[in-house]
Design a protein around this motif. Structure first.
Motif, PDB file in Angstrom:
ATOM      1  N   ILE A  29       0.643  -1.333  -0.102  1.00  0.00           N
ATOM      2  CA  ILE A  29       0.048   0.204  -0.098  1.00  0.00           C
ATOM      3  C   ILE A  29       0.755   1.435  -0.073  1.00  0.00           C
ATOM      4  CG2 ILE A  29      -1.588   1.364   1.216  1.00  0.00           C
ATOM      5  CD1 ILE A  29      -2.575  -1.335   2.440  1.00  0.00           C
ATOM      6  N   VAL A  30       0.458   2.362  -1.076  1.00  0.00           N
ATOM      7  CA  VAL A  30       1.298   3.348  -0.947  1.00  0.00           C
ATOM      8  C   VAL A  30       0.320   4.466  -0.765  1.00  0.00           C
ATOM      9  CG1 VAL A  30       2.120   5.038  -2.464  1.00  0.00           C
ATOM     10  CG2 VAL A  30       2.654   2.793  -2.889  1.00  0.00           C
ATOM     11  N   VAL A  31       0.309   5.166   0.481  1.00  0.00           N
ATOM     12  CA  VAL A  31      -0.549   6.060   0.935  1.00  0.00           C
ATOM     13  C   VAL A  31       0.208   7.724   0.491  1.00  0.00           C
ATOM     14  CG1 VAL A  31      -1.259   7.523   2.935  1.00  0.00           C
ATOM     15  CG2 VAL A  31      -1.200   5.117   2.870  1.00  0.00           C
ATOM     16  N   ALA A  32      -0.632   8.492  -0.025  1.00  0.00           N
ATOM     17  CA  ALA A  32      -0.297   9.944  -0.528  1.00  0.00           C
ATOM     18  C   ALA A  32      -1.039  10.860   0.374  1.00  0.00           C
ATOM     19  CB  ALA A  32      -0.862  10.115  -1.650  1.00  0.00           C
ATOM     20  N   LEU A  33      -0.187  11.936   0.981  1.00  0.00           N
ATOM     21  CA  LEU A  33      -0.910  13.057   1.733  1.00  0.00           C
ATOM     22  C   LEU A  33      -0.342  14.209   1.166  1.00  0.00           C
ATOM     23  CD1 LEU A  33       0.451  11.617   5.163  1.00  0.00           C
ATOM     24  CD2 LEU A  33      -1.826  11.618   4.346  1.00  0.00           C
ATOM     25  N   GLY A  34      -1.241  15.409   0.943  1.00  0.00           N
ATOM     26  CA  GLY A  34      -0.908  16.710   0.582  1.00  0.00           C
ATOM     27  C   GLY A  34      -2.127  17.387   0.029  1.00  0.00           C
ATOM     28  N   ASP A  35      -1.799  18.155  -1.174  1.00  0.00           N
ATOM     29  CA  ASP A  35      -2.878  18.993  -1.573  1.00  0.00           C
ATOM     30  C   ASP A  35      -3.327  18.593  -3.055  1.00  0.00           C
ATOM     31  OD1 ASP A  35      -0.660  19.710  -3.421  1.00  0.00           O
ATOM     32  OD2 ASP A  35       0.120  21.455  -2.314  1.00  0.00           O
ATOM     33  N   SER A  36      -3.845  19.679  -3.885  1.00  0.00           N
ATOM     34  CA  SER A  36      -4.376  19.360  -4.778  1.00  0.00           C
ATOM     35  C   SER A  36      -3.846  18.853  -6.055  1.00  0.00           C
ATOM     36  CB  SER A  36      -4.996  20.715  -5.434  1.00  0.00           C
ATOM     37  OG  SER A  36      -3.956  21.612  -5.789  1.00  0.00           O
ATOM     38  N   VAL A  37      -2.217  18.664  -6.106  1.00  0.00           N
ATOM     39  CA  VAL A  37      -1.496  18.215  -7.088  1.00  0.00           C
ATOM     40  C   VAL A  37      -1.296  16.619  -7.089  1.00  0.00           C
ATOM     41  CG1 VAL A  37       0.958  17.949  -8.174  1.00  0.00           C
ATOM     42  CG2 VAL A  37      -0.137  20.096  -7.231  1.00  0.00           C
ATOM     43  N   PRO A  38      -1.175  15.993  -5.851  1.00  0.00           N
ATOM     44  CA  PRO A  38      -1.313  14.475  -5.594  1.00  0.00           C
ATOM     45  C   PRO A  38      -2.733  14.275  -5.715  1.00  0.00           C
ATOM     46  CG  PRO A  38      -0.536  15.554  -3.752  1.00  0.00           C
ATOM     47  CD  PRO A  38      -0.493  16.852  -4.457  1.00  0.00           C
ATOM     48  N   ALA A  39      -3.759  15.024  -5.491  1.00  0.00           N
ATOM     49  CA  ALA A  39      -5.111  14.831  -5.491  1.00  0.00           C
ATOM     50  C   ALA A  39      -5.703  14.783  -6.947  1.00  0.00           C
ATOM     51  CB  ALA A  39      -5.927  15.730  -4.681  1.00  0.00           C
ATOM     52  N   GLY A  40      -4.855  15.127  -7.777  1.00  0.00           N
ATOM     53  CA  GLY A  40      -5.268  15.330  -9.126  1.00  0.00           C
ATOM     54  C   GLY A  40      -6.314  16.224  -9.743  1.00  0.00           C
ATOM     55  N   THR A  41      -6.303  17.286  -9.162  1.00  0.00           N
ATOM     56  CA  THR A  41      -7.245  18.400  -9.276  1.00  0.00           C
ATOM     57  C   THR A  41      -6.832  18.889 -10.792  1.00  0.00           C
ATOM     58  OG1 THR A  41      -7.534  19.289  -7.210  1.00  0.00           O
ATOM     59  CG2 THR A  41      -8.007  20.768  -8.990  1.00  0.00           C
ATOM     60  N   PRO A  49       0.062   9.355  -7.621  1.00  0.00           N
ATOM     61  CA  PRO A  49       0.312   8.566  -6.584  1.00  0.00           C
ATOM     62  C   PRO A  49      -0.294   7.218  -7.215  1.00  0.00           C
ATOM     63  CG  PRO A  49      -0.411  10.454  -5.488  1.00  0.00           C
ATOM     64  CD  PRO A  49      -0.667  10.702  -7.208  1.00  0.00           C
ATOM     65  N   VAL A  50      -1.247   7.208  -7.987  1.00  0.00           N
ATOM     66  CA  VAL A  50      -2.038   6.050  -8.409  1.00  0.00           C
ATOM     67  C   VAL A  50      -1.191   5.424  -9.374  1.00  0.00           C
ATOM     68  CG1 VAL A  50      -4.151   5.231  -9.724  1.00  0.00           C
ATOM     69  CG2 VAL A  50      -4.318   6.856  -7.845  1.00  0.00           C
ATOM     70  N   LEU A  51      -0.528   6.311 -10.526  1.00  0.00           N
ATOM     71  CA  LEU A  51       0.163   5.787 -11.500  1.00  0.00           C
ATOM     72  C   LEU A  51       1.297   4.858 -10.759  1.00  0.00           C
ATOM     73  CD1 LEU A  51       0.072   8.758 -13.747  1.00  0.00           C
ATOM     74  CD2 LEU A  51      -1.238   6.612 -14.035  1.00  0.00           C
ATOM     75  N   TYR A  52       2.179   5.725  -9.854  1.00  0.00           N
ATOM     76  CA  TYR A  52       3.221   5.171  -9.182  1.00  0.00           C
ATOM     77  C   TYR A  52       3.073   3.915  -8.593  1.00  0.00           C
ATOM     78  CZ  TYR A  52       6.839   4.658  -5.539  1.00  0.00           C
ATOM     79  OH  TYR A  52       7.683   4.075  -4.738  1.00  0.00           O
ATOM     80  N   ALA A  53       2.041   3.673  -7.815  1.00  0.00           N
ATOM     81  CA  ALA A  53       1.397   2.708  -7.069  1.00  0.00           C
ATOM     82  C   ALA A  53       1.220   1.392  -8.136  1.00  0.00           C
ATOM     83  CB  ALA A  53       0.293   2.722  -6.336  1.00  0.00           C
ATOM     84  N   ARG A  54       0.495   1.739  -9.083  1.00  0.00           N
ATOM     85  CA  ARG A  54       0.396   0.574 -10.255  1.00  0.00           C
ATOM     86  C   ARG A  54       1.398   0.139 -10.716  1.00  0.00           C
ATOM     87  NH1 ARG A  54      -3.339   3.463 -14.245  1.00  0.00           N
ATOM     88  NH2 ARG A  54      -4.795   3.066 -12.714  1.00  0.00           N
ATOM     89  N   ALA A  55       2.596   0.941 -11.120  1.00  0.00           N
ATOM     90  CA  ALA A  55       3.901   0.654 -11.581  1.00  0.00           C
ATOM     91  C   ALA A  55       4.387  -0.299 -10.559  1.00  0.00           C
ATOM     92  CB  ALA A  55       4.736   1.777 -12.147  1.00  0.00           C
ATOM     93  N   GLN A  56       4.389  -0.317  -9.364  1.00  0.00           N
ATOM     94  CA  GLN A  56       5.059  -0.895  -8.226  1.00  0.00           C
ATOM     95  C   GLN A  56       4.203  -1.987  -8.005  1.00  0.00           C
ATOM     96  OE1 GLN A  56       8.115   0.063  -7.521  1.00  0.00           O
ATOM     97  NE2 GLN A  56       7.968   1.497  -8.970  1.00  0.00           N
ATOM     98  N   ARG A  57       3.198  -2.484  -8.747  1.00  0.00           N
ATOM     99  CA  ARG A  57       2.124  -3.325  -8.205  1.00  0.00           C
ATOM    100  C   ARG A  57       1.821  -3.294  -6.781  1.00  0.00           C
ATOM    101  NH1 ARG A  57       5.132  -8.632 -11.350  1.00  0.00           N
ATOM    102  NH2 ARG A  57       5.126  -7.689 -13.115  1.00  0.00           N
TER     103      ARG A  57
END
Length: 223
Positions: A29-41, A49-57
């Motif tokens: 599990i990869v957890v992302a904390l922060g503002d609108s950038v990691p949120a995908g606004t 964060p989703v793309l990275y986690a997917r690439a890391q299975r």
């Protein structure tokens, strides 16, 4: 969200066991904390964060909140405790909203607050359990590219100050710092980032999120 995902994994393991197949290990599990950038606004895409986690299975749990300051992220840690306890890695990107409103003025106190709050956030995460933490810097804390501010020099100075604070917070706590500026502006700082930005100039588009995801180091194992 995490509990539901884990329930699905457990159910799959039970089915596999009944069928005589080898059990499947739960996803990291990869957890992302922060503002609108990691949120995908403003993207309409899977954020980094989703793309990275997917690439890391791995599975992504994105707790980033548009408009959040570094102090907001710190204040949200108690509510995220159960999720953080299951994390194999935590991504932190916050601080732009602390400084952007005053980027043309005296932002020394704001950047000092970013360093303090992000360092405290990392310490709070590690207080739940020791887990690798990655802190991401910004290419700009205000709109950039074709939609950018009329005062790009002030924006660059303020962005550098925020990134210095984030880098120091990572250094103070043993977290890893990842720079994004060269990816958006080129190694000489002269490239136009517009192709990596949403129309608002303030957030990455799909390509920009893919670029950020590619900057992140391979997912580490828990210590």
């Amino acid at each position: 969200m995490v509990l539901r995902a884990l329930a699905v994994v457990v159910a799959g393991m039970l089915v596999a066991a009944c069928a005589g197949a080898a059990p499947v290990a739960p996803a990291r599990i990869v957890v992302a904390l922060g503002d609108s950038v990691p949120a995908g606004t403003a993207c309409g895409c899977d954020p980094f964060p989703v793309l990275y986690a997917r690439a890391q299975r791995a599975a992504a749990v994105n707790l980033a909140v548009p408009g959040a300051t570094s102090a907001d992220v710190l204040a949200g840690l108690p509510a995220a405790r159960d999720t953080l306890a299951r994390a194999d890695e935590v991504l932190v990107m916050a601080g732009a909203n602390d400084v952007a409103p005053v980027f043309r003025g005296d932002y020394a106190a704001a950047t000092a607050g970013v360093r303090t709050a992000v360092a405290a956030t990392i310490a709070g995460i590690e207080g739940v359990h020791r887990v690798p933490v990655v802190v991401l810097g910004y290419w700009s804390i205000v709109p950039d590219g074709h939609a950018g501010t009329a005062d790009p020099r002030a924006a660059a100075r303020a962005t550098a100050a925020v990134n210095d604070a984030l880098r120091a917070a990572a250094r103070d706590t043993g977290a890893r710092y990842v720079d994004t500026e060269a990816a958006f502006h080129g190694p000489d700082g002269a490239s136009d980032p517009t192709p990596l930005l949403a129309p608002d100039g303030d957030h990455p588009d799909a390509r920009g999120h893919a670029v950020i995801a590619a900057l992140l180091p391979p997912l580490q194992r828990r210590p």
